[in-house]
Design a protein around this motif. Sequence first.
Motif, PDB file in Angstrom:
ATOM      1  N   LEU A   1       0.356  -3.235   0.095  1.00  0.00           N
ATOM      2  CA  LEU A   1       1.814  -3.096   0.064  1.00  0.00           C
ATOM      3  C   LEU A   1       2.268  -1.898   0.898  1.00  0.00           C
ATOM      4  O   LEU A   1       3.308  -1.948   1.563  1.00  0.00           O
ATOM      5  CB  LEU A   1       2.290  -2.933  -1.378  1.00  0.00           C
ATOM      6  N   PHE A   2       1.483  -0.832   0.872  1.00  0.00           N
ATOM      7  CA  PHE A   2       1.853   0.372   1.619  1.00  0.00           C
ATOM      8  C   PHE A   2       1.776   0.146   3.126  1.00  0.00           C
ATOM      9  O   PHE A   2       2.503   0.782   3.892  1.00  0.00           O
ATOM     10  CB  PHE A   2       0.942   1.539   1.223  1.00  0.00           C
TER      11      PHE A   2
ATOM     12  N   ASP B   1       8.283  -0.353   8.217  1.00  0.00           N
ATOM     13  CA  ASP B   1       9.588   0.041   7.680  1.00  0.00           C
ATOM     14  C   ASP B   1      10.546  -1.140   7.625  1.00  0.00           C
ATOM     15  O   ASP B   1      11.403  -1.212   6.736  1.00  0.00           O
ATOM     16  CB  ASP B   1      10.193   1.164   8.532  1.00  0.00           C
ATOM     17  N   ASP B   2      10.400  -2.062   8.561  1.00  0.00           N
ATOM     18  CA  ASP B   2      11.275  -3.232   8.575  1.00  0.00           C
ATOM     19  C   ASP B   2      10.919  -4.209   7.454  1.00  0.00           C
ATOM     20  O   ASP B   2      11.792  -4.889   6.909  1.00  0.00           O
ATOM     21  CB  ASP B   2      11.175  -3.937   9.930  1.00  0.00           C
ATOM     22  N   GLU B   3       9.644  -4.276   7.097  1.00  0.00           N
ATOM     23  CA  GLU B   3       9.205  -5.198   6.039  1.00  0.00           C
ATOM     24  C   GLU B   3       9.446  -4.637   4.643  1.00  0.00           C
ATOM     25  O   GLU B   3       9.667  -5.394   3.694  1.00  0.00           O
ATOM     26  CB  GLU B   3       7.708  -5.492   6.204  1.00  0.00           C
ATOM     27  N   LEU B   4       9.404  -3.320   4.518  1.00  0.00           N
ATOM     28  CA  LEU B   4       9.533  -2.686   3.206  1.00  0.00           C
ATOM     29  C   LEU B   4      10.865  -3.045   2.551  1.00  0.00           C
ATOM     30  O   LEU B   4      11.921  -2.972   3.178  1.00  0.00           O
ATOM     31  CB  LEU B   4       9.421  -1.167   3.360  1.00  0.00           C
ATOM     32  N   LEU B   5      10.807  -3.457   1.286  1.00  0.00           N
ATOM     33  CA  LEU B   5      11.978  -3.814   0.480  1.00  0.00           C
ATOM     34  C   LEU B   5      12.695  -5.073   0.970  1.00  0.00           C
ATOM     35  O   LEU B   5      13.849  -5.308   0.608  1.00  0.00           O
ATOM     36  CB  LEU B   5      12.975  -2.646   0.402  1.00  0.00           C
TER      37      LEU B   5
ATOM     38  N   GLN C   1       8.599  -9.907  -3.403  1.00  0.00           N
ATOM     39  CA  GLN C   1       7.799 -10.986  -3.990  1.00  0.00           C
ATOM     40  C   GLN C   1       6.315 -10.625  -3.990  1.00  0.00           C
ATOM     41  O   GLN C   1       5.594 -10.908  -4.951  1.00  0.00           O
ATOM     42  CB  GLN C   1       8.017 -12.284  -3.214  1.00  0.00           C
ATOM     43  N   LYS C   2       5.879  -9.998  -2.926  1.00  0.00           N
ATOM     44  CA  LYS C   2       4.485  -9.562  -2.843  1.00  0.00           C
ATOM     45  C   LYS C   2       4.188  -8.499  -3.900  1.00  0.00           C
ATOM     46  O   LYS C   2       3.116  -8.492  -4.520  1.00  0.00           O
ATOM     47  CB  LYS C   2       4.214  -9.011  -1.437  1.00  0.00           C
ATOM     48  N   LEU C   3       5.138  -7.610  -4.124  1.00  0.00           N
ATOM     49  CA  LEU C   3       4.990  -6.577  -5.152  1.00  0.00           C
ATOM     50  C   LEU C   3       4.889  -7.211  -6.540  1.00  0.00           C
ATOM     51  O   LEU C   3       4.025  -6.837  -7.348  1.00  0.00           O
ATOM     52  CB  LEU C   3       6.183  -5.623  -5.096  1.00  0.00           C
ATOM     53  N   LEU C   4       5.762  -8.167  -6.821  1.00  0.00           N
ATOM     54  CA  LEU C   4       5.737  -8.823  -8.131  1.00  0.00           C
ATOM     55  C   LEU C   4       4.455  -9.625  -8.321  1.00  0.00           C
ATOM     56  O   LEU C   4       3.910  -9.684  -9.431  1.00  0.00           O
ATOM     57  CB  LEU C   4       6.962  -9.730  -8.281  1.00  0.00           C
ATOM     58  N   ASN C   5       3.972 -10.225  -7.248  1.00  0.00           N
ATOM     59  CA  ASN C   5       2.706 -10.955  -7.339  1.00  0.00           C
ATOM     60  C   ASN C   5       1.548  -9.999  -7.622  1.00  0.00           C
ATOM     61  O   ASN C   5       0.637 -10.320  -8.406  1.00  0.00           O
ATOM     62  CB  ASN C   5       2.450 -11.719  -6.040  1.00  0.00           C
TER      63      ASN C   5
ATOM     64  N   GLY D   1      -3.427   6.012  -6.754  1.00  0.00           N
ATOM     65  CA  GLY D   1      -2.323   6.962  -6.829  1.00  0.00           C
ATOM     66  C   GLY D   1      -1.686   7.258  -5.486  1.00  0.00           C
ATOM     67  O   GLY D   1      -0.461   7.388  -5.378  1.00  0.00           O
ATOM     68  N   VAL D   2      -2.509   7.351  -4.439  1.00  0.00           N
ATOM     69  CA  VAL D   2      -1.974   7.695  -3.115  1.00  0.00           C
ATOM     70  C   VAL D   2      -1.020   6.619  -2.591  1.00  0.00           C
ATOM     71  O   VAL D   2       0.114   6.933  -2.201  1.00  0.00           O
ATOM     72  CB  VAL D   2      -3.123   7.955  -2.118  1.00  0.00           C
ATOM     73  N   PRO D   3      -1.416   5.333  -2.556  1.00  0.00           N
ATOM     74  CA  PRO D   3      -0.452   4.331  -2.063  1.00  0.00           C
ATOM     75  C   PRO D   3       0.785   4.199  -2.947  1.00  0.00           C
ATOM     76  O   PRO D   3       1.889   3.979  -2.434  1.00  0.00           O
ATOM     77  CB  PRO D   3      -1.266   3.029  -2.038  1.00  0.00           C
ATOM     78  N   VAL D   4       0.638   4.353  -4.256  1.00  0.00           N
ATOM     79  CA  VAL D   4       1.795   4.218  -5.145  1.00  0.00           C
ATOM     80  C   VAL D   4       2.792   5.354  -4.920  1.00  0.00           C
ATOM     81  O   VAL D   4       3.996   5.124  -4.754  1.00  0.00           O
ATOM     82  CB  VAL D   4       1.344   4.174  -6.625  1.00  0.00           C
ATOM     83  N   THR D   5       2.309   6.588  -4.908  1.00  0.00           N
ATOM     84  CA  THR D   5       3.219   7.723  -4.717  1.00  0.00           C
ATOM     85  C   THR D   5       3.798   7.732  -3.301  1.00  0.00           C
ATOM     86  O   THR D   5       4.953   8.133  -3.106  1.00  0.00           O
ATOM     87  CB  THR D   5       2.499   9.050  -4.997  1.00  0.00           C
TER      88      THR D   5
END
Length: 383
Positions: free
Chosen positions: A59-60, A64-68, A74-78, A285-289
């Motif tokens: 996900l990380f 920038d164009d794909e984020l949010l 949908q990828k995040l929820l999956n 932790g690194v990709p999440v933060t």
Amino acid sequence: MSSTDNNHGPSPQISSFGRSIYRLRQEQVHSLEENHRSSTRDSELESFQKQVTDRFEDLFRASDDELLSIDWIQKLLNAFICCHEEFRAILLNNKEQLSNSPLDRSISEFFERLVKALDICNASSNGIEKVRAWLKHLEIVLCALSSNQRALSEGHVLRARKALMDLAVAMLDEKDCSSVFPQRNRSFGRHNTNKDHRRHFTALSRSHSWSVSRSWSAAKQLHSISSNLIPPRGSEIVATNGLAIPVYTMNSVLLFVLWALVAAVPCQDRGLNIQMSVPRQYSWGVPVTSLHDRIKKRERRSSNGLLKEINQVESCIRNITDLVDSVQFPLRDEQKMEVEERLKELRVVYGALRDGLDPLERQVREVFRKIMTCRAEGLDYTG
């Protein structure tokens, strides 16, 4: 040998020796079984940590164009659903330990957070429905200004202007309507309908069937979920045979996913002031933060949401509003070209929302169902 000798049982020494061997074998079997369970549990916990890390690193890597974007959400929820399913399996395989201290407290807090998460799922679903309602106004604008084998007239522009006005009102929160609407009203060139539109918007808002109360706050709910979310101490990890780690991990994943969902779509009383601090020993932790920091930088005051497609709609509306307020008849060729260019942009955004909202809402509902199932199972585990 006499018959009396044959009737005697084994000597006490032999019997005691046999029992000792039997107990030794039992202890050996028990030790082997315990070692096997411990090895299996360790593999489960390691696999879970790896999946969470892999999912969020992927996900990380989004640009920038794909984020949010809708696709990214949908990828995040999956990712959440997949991590959640593996976590459920860990709970099921270790359910006899869930009622033991200190794991029982952290498990209880996790299930309490799940209940609060249901409200955010409901509010997010309502937010998606709100965005879906915008499509009707966008469709009117597209139909009014499209010059398919007809000349664009002043009547078409007036119809588009009214649809843009209705859309601007629909995009405002009720509490912001009185303060923002007059300025928007003047920009549309309509000076006498302020009160009527405000009453119309209030009626629409109150007639909408919200599944959360009018006083409910997404910001407060997120703060409640994040409260007391701290990494387990070493003694707690040892006392729980390592199970405290996946519980903390799933709590953190839950918080981040809900926070990102609130950031993306319209929600009551949005607020993103949640801190994400994860110890370095957790590989995820690194990709999440880092994702948290990237999203936080995009926060804008009075935003309907940071979803990419929502930002595109807002930009298109501003451009077309400025255009219809400035056109004069008869239209010059350059104005006709500008209208076509703005409509082309709007068609792209309209199509992205039209095609993306339904799958997104289905996935939010799927997250809701998964959480409900896990909560029901938790009642069985913990009584």
